[in-house]
Scaffold this motif. Sequence first.
Motif, mmCIF file in Angstrom:
data_model
loop_
_atom_site.group_PDB
_atom_site.id
_atom_site.type_symbol
_atom_site.label_atom_id
_atom_site.label_comp_id
_atom_site.label_asym_id
_atom_site.label_seq_id
_atom_site.Cartn_x
_atom_site.Cartn_y
_atom_site.Cartn_z
ATOM 1 N N MET A 184 36.509 37.115 30.930
ATOM 2 C CA MET A 184 35.434 35.766 31.363
ATOM 3 C C MET A 184 34.621 37.358 31.926
ATOM 4 O O MET A 184 33.337 36.800 32.384
ATOM 5 N N ALA A 185 35.290 37.580 33.107
ATOM 6 C CA ALA A 185 34.716 38.251 34.838
ATOM 7 C C ALA A 185 34.507 39.113 34.173
ATOM 8 O O ALA A 185 33.663 39.602 34.287
ATOM 9 N N GLY A 206 36.617 35.646 37.048
ATOM 10 C CA GLY A 206 36.547 34.432 36.112
ATOM 11 C C GLY A 206 37.523 33.482 36.429
ATOM 12 O O GLY A 206 38.586 33.835 37.114
#
Length: 245
Positions: free
Chosen positions: A229-230, A218
């Motif tokens: 995000m990741a 991410g």
Amino acid sequence: MNFLRKIVRPKTKEDEDFYYDLKDLLNFKPVVLNHYKKAFTHRSLKMTDKTGKPINYERLEFLGDAILGSVIASYLYKESPKGDEGYLTQMRSKVVSRENLNKLGKDLDLIRFVRSNVSRDQVGDNIHGNIFEALVGAIYLDRGYNYCHQFIYDQVITPYVDIERLEGKISSYKGLIIEWCQKTKKKYNFESYEDTGNQTKKHFSVRITIDGQKIAKGRSTSKKKAEEMAAKRVYFTFQNQITNS
């Protein structure tokens, strides 16, 4: 606090407009306008009082955060009698998440009141939630806890708090992935590093490995956002396993 004091009438046209805008927003008459002016003053103005103390919303934000948390906690305690401490804590975190607070501030268009020396693009999204909390702090100083309670109930609980919906909402993908890895005895690692590239604004990248294998990456303007995000990508990769574990 003496709530029997007379309402201080605005002396200027600007204060008069502010007073009536606030009255419409709050659904009650504000007494001391200076509390609310402070709630909408950004630190970039570098304003100070006669003793040199800074005048901005940050201390009110701290106060409002505590009051908001207590009102939400009381509501959840009453409405979820079977919920244990962990459940109630998680649910409160979902209600007062930065995402929700920013949405609240945007929906109320609080940014229209903000006085600042920087553009709206520069202050970032979090200012919407910050000034919402500062507003709650200003209400407390001006009118006390009962007015805060009613304002939070009208503006937060009634329109936004749906316990069944919140139960199914993931408040932190990173926390969920860590919990799943610990539960299933998997080795995990969140590796972060600066990844600005050709951009002037600092960026971070986060790489997540599970059992030695790189699973997802991410990239965002903050380490926390890049991690989420990741982690969200990891979640959708292993969604069935995580749901059934």
